[in-house]
Design a protein around this motif. Structure first.
Motif, short mmCIF file in Angstrom:
data_model
loop_
_atom_site.label_atom_id
_atom_site.label_comp_id
_atom_site.label_asym_id
_atom_site.label_seq_id
_atom_site.Cartn_x
_atom_site.Cartn_y
_atom_site.Cartn_z
N VAL A 71 53.87 -43.55 -26.66
CA VAL A 71 53.60 -42.72 -25.49
C VAL A 71 54.55 -41.53 -25.47
CG1 VAL A 71 53.59 -42.62 -22.97
CG2 VAL A 71 52.72 -44.65 -24.16
N PHE A 72 55.84 -41.78 -25.74
CA PHE A 72 56.81 -40.69 -25.76
C PHE A 72 56.51 -39.70 -26.88
CE2 PHE A 72 59.70 -43.63 -23.37
CZ PHE A 72 59.79 -42.83 -22.25
N LEU A 73 56.01 -40.22 -28.01
CA LEU A 73 55.64 -39.34 -29.11
C LEU A 73 54.53 -38.40 -28.69
CD1 LEU A 73 55.79 -38.42 -32.05
CD2 LEU A 73 54.21 -40.28 -32.64
N LEU A 74 53.52 -38.93 -28.00
CA LEU A 74 52.41 -38.11 -27.53
C LEU A 74 52.91 -37.05 -26.54
CD1 LEU A 74 49.41 -37.46 -27.30
CD2 LEU A 74 49.23 -39.24 -25.54
N ILE A 75 53.77 -37.47 -25.61
CA ILE A 75 54.32 -36.52 -24.64
C ILE A 75 55.09 -35.42 -25.35
CG2 ILE A 75 55.96 -36.25 -22.74
CD1 ILE A 75 55.25 -39.07 -21.85
N ARG A 76 55.86 -35.80 -26.38
CA ARG A 76 56.67 -34.82 -27.10
C ARG A 76 55.77 -33.81 -27.83
NH1 ARG A 76 59.97 -38.07 -29.20
NH2 ARG A 76 59.20 -38.30 -31.32
N VAL A 77 54.69 -34.29 -28.43
CA VAL A 77 53.78 -33.39 -29.14
C VAL A 77 53.11 -32.42 -28.17
CG1 VAL A 77 51.63 -33.28 -30.46
CG2 VAL A 77 53.36 -34.98 -31.06
N VAL A 78 52.65 -32.95 -27.03
CA VAL A 78 52.02 -32.09 -26.02
C VAL A 78 53.02 -31.06 -25.50
CG1 VAL A 78 51.01 -32.04 -23.72
CG2 VAL A 78 50.31 -33.81 -25.34
#
Length: 206
Positions: A71-78
């Motif tokens: 989830v944090f990876l997705l937030i970081r990419v966005v």
């Protein structure tokens, strides 16, 4: 929490807040483009996210930084993609316009807050930072609601002071970019800072 512990906590959080990173880079870029006052809600969004991490740390929820890694990876990419978009806008902005011009009024305020919140929320290491030193100042086994409120207020004041100090210092440099040529350099410089923040956010180790 004693006065000495509270003061030490305040200073450490202040130093943490002004340490170079995506949030500081975003503040500098926005201050260069649209002035220091425009950074207030951007900074406030970052601080609110930090305080949520702080509260999570107080309750011993460090495990979310590991269990919710995807989830944090997705937030970081966005977050990185959004910063890159803003960097591109600043790089290509006409000399006569501000690099971060956008919606004004309540909509613009909400977008600025969300931008700041996303930048800070995309870094799960923040919670690990708080967990690392909170036990130095608090008895984490006997935390009360008053303790959590106190450290949250101290964090709010300290981080806002640090971020707005950076914004003020960066905004003061705008007076050197009054000619069209210098304004163009300002747009490209601010855009480069924002693009650098995007790259830093995306490539930093998880």
């Amino acid at each position: 929490m004693t006065f000495e512990a509270a003061f030490s906590f305040f200073i450490i959080v202040f130093i943490f807040g002004v340490t170079p990173g995506p949030g500081v880079f975003a503040i500098i870029a926005r201050a260069l483009s649209t002035g220091g006052r425009s950074c207030w809600l951007l900074a406030f969004g970052m601080v609110v996210s930090d305080i949520l991490y702080l509260i999570a740390a107080c309750f011993g929820l460090a495990v979310i930084a590991q269990e919710w890694g995807e989830v944090f990876l997705l937030i970081r990419v966005v977050g990185a993609a959004y910063l890159a978009y803003l960097g591109w806008k600043m790089w290509t902005a006409p000399v006569s316009s501000s690099a971060l011009d956008g919606p004004t009024g309540s909509r613009g305020a909400v977008l600025a807050f969300i931008q700041g919140f996303t930048i800070s929320a995309s870094n799960p290491k923040v919670i690990l930072f708080y967990i690392a030193f909170l036990p130095t100042f608090l008895d984490v086994q006997r935390l009360s609601g008053g303790d959590i409120l106190l450290v949250s207020v101290l964090t709010l004041i300290s981080l806002m002071m640090g971020l707005m100090l950076i914004a003020t210092l960066a905004a003061s440099a705008r007076t050197f970019f009054e000619t069209p040529r210098k304004a163009r350099l300002l747009n490209k410089g601010a855009g480069s800072i924002m693009l650098g923040a995007a790259g830093f956010l995306l490539l930093k180790s998880s």
